[in-house]
Design a protein around this motif. Structure first.
Motif, PDB file in Angstrom:
ATOM      1  N   ILE A 284       0.846  -1.202   0.000  1.00  0.00           N
ATOM      2  CA  ILE A 284       0.000   0.000   0.000  1.00  0.00           C
ATOM      3  C   ILE A 284       0.882   1.253   0.000  1.00  0.00           C
ATOM      4  CG2 ILE A 284      -1.679   1.318   1.371  1.00  0.00           C
ATOM      5  CD1 ILE A 284      -2.827  -1.426   2.295  1.00  0.00           C
ATOM      6  N   HIS A 285       1.910   1.245   0.841  1.00  0.00           N
ATOM      7  CA  HIS A 285       2.820   2.407   0.873  1.00  0.00           C
ATOM      8  C   HIS A 285       3.484   2.621  -0.486  1.00  0.00           C
ATOM      9  CE1 HIS A 285       3.121   1.963   5.497  1.00  0.00           C
ATOM     10  NE2 HIS A 285       2.240   2.877   5.177  1.00  0.00           N
ATOM     11  N   GLU A 286       3.896   1.523  -1.103  1.00  0.00           N
ATOM     12  CA  GLU A 286       4.593   1.636  -2.389  1.00  0.00           C
ATOM     13  C   GLU A 286       3.629   2.112  -3.491  1.00  0.00           C
ATOM     14  OE1 GLU A 286       7.394   1.974  -3.420  1.00  0.00           O
ATOM     15  OE2 GLU A 286       7.858   0.911  -5.284  1.00  0.00           O
ATOM     16  N   ALA A 287       2.391   1.607  -3.463  1.00  0.00           N
ATOM     17  CA  ALA A 287       1.421   2.022  -4.494  1.00  0.00           C
ATOM     18  C   ALA A 287       1.129   3.522  -4.350  1.00  0.00           C
ATOM     19  CB  ALA A 287       0.136   1.210  -4.370  1.00  0.00           C
ATOM     20  N   MET A 288       1.016   3.991  -3.109  1.00  0.00           N
ATOM     21  CA  MET A 288       0.723   5.420  -2.907  1.00  0.00           C
ATOM     22  C   MET A 288       1.940   6.291  -3.200  1.00  0.00           C
ATOM     23  SD  MET A 288      -1.713   5.223   0.399  1.00  0.00           S
ATOM     24  CE  MET A 288      -2.771   6.605   0.067  1.00  0.00           C
ATOM     25  N   ARG A 289       3.120   5.706  -3.094  1.00  0.00           N
ATOM     26  CA  ARG A 289       4.323   6.450  -3.492  1.00  0.00           C
ATOM     27  C   ARG A 289       4.374   6.564  -5.019  1.00  0.00           C
ATOM     28  NH1 ARG A 289       8.887   5.800  -6.141  1.00  0.00           N
ATOM     29  NH2 ARG A 289       8.476   3.586  -6.524  1.00  0.00           N
ATOM     30  N   ALA A 290       4.209   5.413  -5.674  1.00  0.00           N
ATOM     31  CA  ALA A 290       4.395   5.379  -7.126  1.00  0.00           C
ATOM     32  C   ALA A 290       3.274   6.120  -7.854  1.00  0.00           C
ATOM     33  CB  ALA A 290       4.464   3.930  -7.596  1.00  0.00           C
ATOM     34  N   ARG A 291       2.053   6.074  -7.309  1.00  0.00           N
ATOM     35  CA  ARG A 291       0.907   6.708  -7.967  1.00  0.00           C
ATOM     36  C   ARG A 291       0.087   7.502  -6.944  1.00  0.00           C
ATOM     37  NH1 ARG A 291       3.593   5.066 -11.468  1.00  0.00           N
ATOM     38  NH2 ARG A 291       3.026   3.947 -13.375  1.00  0.00           N
ATOM     39  N   PRO A 292       0.606   8.655  -6.489  1.00  0.00           N
ATOM     40  CA  PRO A 292      -0.171   9.451  -5.526  1.00  0.00           C
ATOM     41  C   PRO A 292      -1.405  10.035  -6.202  1.00  0.00           C
ATOM     42  CG  PRO A 292       1.798  10.641  -6.237  1.00  0.00           C
ATOM     43  CD  PRO A 292       1.876   9.290  -6.876  1.00  0.00           C
ATOM     44  N   VAL A 293      -2.573   9.710  -5.682  1.00  0.00           N
ATOM     45  CA  VAL A 293      -3.816  10.145  -6.348  1.00  0.00           C
ATOM     46  C   VAL A 293      -3.968  11.674  -6.317  1.00  0.00           C
ATOM     47  CG1 VAL A 293      -6.322  10.080  -6.104  1.00  0.00           C
ATOM     48  CG2 VAL A 293      -5.029   7.979  -6.114  1.00  0.00           C
ATOM     49  N   VAL A 294      -3.437  12.288  -5.264  1.00  0.00           N
ATOM     50  CA  VAL A 294      -3.366  13.764  -5.257  1.00  0.00           C
ATOM     51  C   VAL A 294      -1.883  14.085  -5.453  1.00  0.00           C
ATOM     52  CG1 VAL A 294      -3.814  15.863  -3.929  1.00  0.00           C
ATOM     53  CG2 VAL A 294      -5.333  13.886  -3.671  1.00  0.00           C
ATOM     54  N   PRO A 295      -1.477  14.464  -6.678  1.00  0.00           N
ATOM     55  CA  PRO A 295      -0.044  14.552  -6.953  1.00  0.00           C
ATOM     56  C   PRO A 295       0.599  15.866  -6.490  1.00  0.00           C
ATOM     57  CG  PRO A 295      -1.302  14.958  -8.951  1.00  0.00           C
ATOM     58  CD  PRO A 295      -2.301  14.642  -7.878  1.00  0.00           C
ATOM     59  N   MET A 296      -0.215  16.798  -5.998  1.00  0.00           N
ATOM     60  CA  MET A 296       0.334  18.114  -5.676  1.00  0.00           C
ATOM     61  C   MET A 296      -0.509  18.761  -4.581  1.00  0.00           C
ATOM     62  SD  MET A 296       2.066  20.361  -8.313  1.00  0.00           S
ATOM     63  CE  MET A 296       1.062  21.086  -9.552  1.00  0.00           C
ATOM     64  N   THR A 297       0.156  19.472  -3.672  1.00  0.00           N
ATOM     65  CA  THR A 297      -0.618  20.291  -2.736  1.00  0.00           C
ATOM     66  C   THR A 297       0.104  21.629  -2.628  1.00  0.00           C
ATOM     67  OG1 THR A 297      -1.680  20.377  -0.587  1.00  0.00           O
ATOM     68  CG2 THR A 297       0.509  19.422  -0.629  1.00  0.00           C
ATOM     69  N   GLY A 298      -0.455  22.597  -1.916  1.00  0.00           N
ATOM     70  CA  GLY A 298       0.201  23.904  -1.953  1.00  0.00           C
ATOM     71  C   GLY A 298      -0.047  24.781  -0.752  1.00  0.00           C
TER      72      GLY A 298
END
Ligand code: HEM
Length: 418
Positions: A284-298
């Motif tokens: 799960i950690h690796e999937a969220m690293r490789a494909r973060p569903v929210v790719p940017m925050t600010g």
């Protein structure tokens, strides 16, 4: 060029910090992917680096005073109010509900069928969030306001994956209120939400309920005020909208990656079927690293901000590229490989593993989302054998603030197990 490719190209050409102009208002935006900058932004006093969530595409729908869109004191107060519903004992309570909803959904999958995992998982995560927020049983009592609301939201979801949805969303960017098809859809939603709020307001037994609506109805501000129906509606819709598609797409990405990496899928199946959870957690950690569903925050810096050699002037919107941080070779060697082993026995660190953002604006639903991912993925891996109907990996599609699998994470069920 696609958004993700553009980010990787800019990093290659310009380094850790680079800028571009917003397509919405032509204002400069600075992007960073250096963990030191991430730490300085996430740990800063929110008065000098408030969130840019006011730019969120959800703002025309939920206004600017919900926990996601508010800043300052209002945000602090709303977050404090909601926090207990998404932590510790509350997650314990959700667990049974998640397991029941997941079991119902997966039991209906048949060998030979092909479908989009994002849609299948969305029905699960939607029921989980609706039960947590509104206390809606699954399935709800026929003829109740709860049942009406669930069916309107499900109707809306079917619409949001239609071809019309994208232009309708674009129409709303930068506006204070929704227009076009989204406005009509929201009017229908409101006709279902308000009766439920009023019904629950009248319910004198609501003190025994654990859902967020019942809790917020009795919540008071420091000067004894309670939330209005409009404030309640905005807060509850924020949670529903922020809380189900993100989790469903994370589950879909995890399946997409697993089915393109057979050695990992085999190892995960063997470990889950042996009753172990360590490799599942690492996956799960690796999937969220490789494909973060929210790719940017600010964050919008209110004072000049040092980002390496560059100083961003006061007022600059600084984006943290979660996608780029997660693909730094110095943090994650061979970053494009899908390799859960890198997280085995390792707790991800707050400023280098960022799928939920960080600091005082860190995702309110992170613990709930993680628990959903654990339960649903464990069930999927234990009870089914899947294969990818298409050999090619699914490319990331950027929709609003999310990055989702372009074909919805298509899977074919080869076999099911009791
Ligand atoms: C895998 C699933 C999810 C992902 C990847 C995700 C990601 C994020 C990210 C990146 C942020 C912005 C954080 C920041 O700016 O530092 C955020 C904020 C937020 N998320 Fe999630 N989220 C997920 C699931 C959920 C769920 C289940 C809920 C339900 C309650 C939720 C509710 C929120 C809220 C209310 C905020 C705003 C928090 C604030 O500004 O104080 N999210 N999420």
């Amino acid at each position: 060029m696609r958004q993700g490719d553009m980010m990787f190209a800019a990093r290659r050409d310009h380094g850790d910090v680079f800028g571009f102009k917003s397509l919405v208002d032509d204002q400069p935006i600075v992007v960073t992917c250096h963990p030191h900058h991430v730490k300085s932004l996430f740990t800063a006093d929110p008065a000098i680096a408030p969130s840019t969530a006011g730019d969120s595409p959800l703002r025309p729908i939920v206004g600017d005073s919900s926990v996601l869109t508010a800043v300052g004191e209002r945000h602090r107060r709303q977050r404090k109010l909601l926090m207990p519903s998404f932590h510790g004992a509350a997650i314990e309570r959700y667990r049974g509900q998640i397991a029941a909803v997941s079991d119902r959904a997966i039991s209906a999958w048949t060998a030979g069928s092909t479908f989009r995992m994002a849609s299948a998982a969305q029905w699960i995560t939607l029921d989980v969030i609706m039960s947590g927020i509104f206390g809606i049983a699954v399935p709800p009592e026929p003829g109740t306001p709860e049942e009406r609301l669930r069916s309107v939201v499900r109707w809306l979801l079917r619409g949001s994956s239609s071809r019309l949805a994208k232009p309708a969303e674009l129409l709303n960017i930068g506006r204070d209120e929704p227009v076009g098809p989204q406005r009509i859809a929201l009017e229908r939603l409101d006709r279902a939400v308000y009766p439920l709020i009023q019904d629950r307001r009248r319910d004198t037994g609501r003190g025994n309920r654990n859902d967020v609506l019942s809790l917020l109805l009795d919540a008071q501000t420091d000067d004894g005020e309670t939330l209005t129906d409009l404030e309640l509606r905005n807060e509850l819709l924020t949670l529903v909208l922020a809380g189900h598609e993100t989790t469903a797409n994370s589950i879909a990405w995890a399946c997409e990656r697993l089915l393109r990496t057979p050695a990992v899928y085999d190892r995960l199946r063997a470990s889950v079927r042996a009753g172990e959870d360590d490799y599942l957690e690492a996956t799960i950690h690796e999937a969220m690293r490789a494909r973060p569903v929210v790719p940017m925050t600010g964050r919008q810096v209110q004072v000049p901000w040092q980002l390496g050699d560059y100083v961003a002037p006061a007022g600059t919107r600084v984006r943290v590229s979660i996608l780029l941080v997660h693909h730094r070779e110095d943090l994650y060697p061979d970053p494009f490989a899908f390799r859960p082993e890198r997280f085995l026995g390792v707790k991800p660190s707050a400023h280098t593993w960022l799928p939920f953002g960080g600091g005082i604006r860190r995702c309110l639903g992170a613990a709930l989302a993680m628990e959903e991912m654990r339960i649903v993925l464990r069930d999927i891996v234990r009870r089914t054998d899947l294969r990818a109907p298409d050999v090619a990996p699914e490319r990331p599609l950027h929709r609003n603030v999310t990055m989702i699998p372009a074909r919805g994470g298509r899977v074919t069920v080869e076999a099911t197990h009791p």
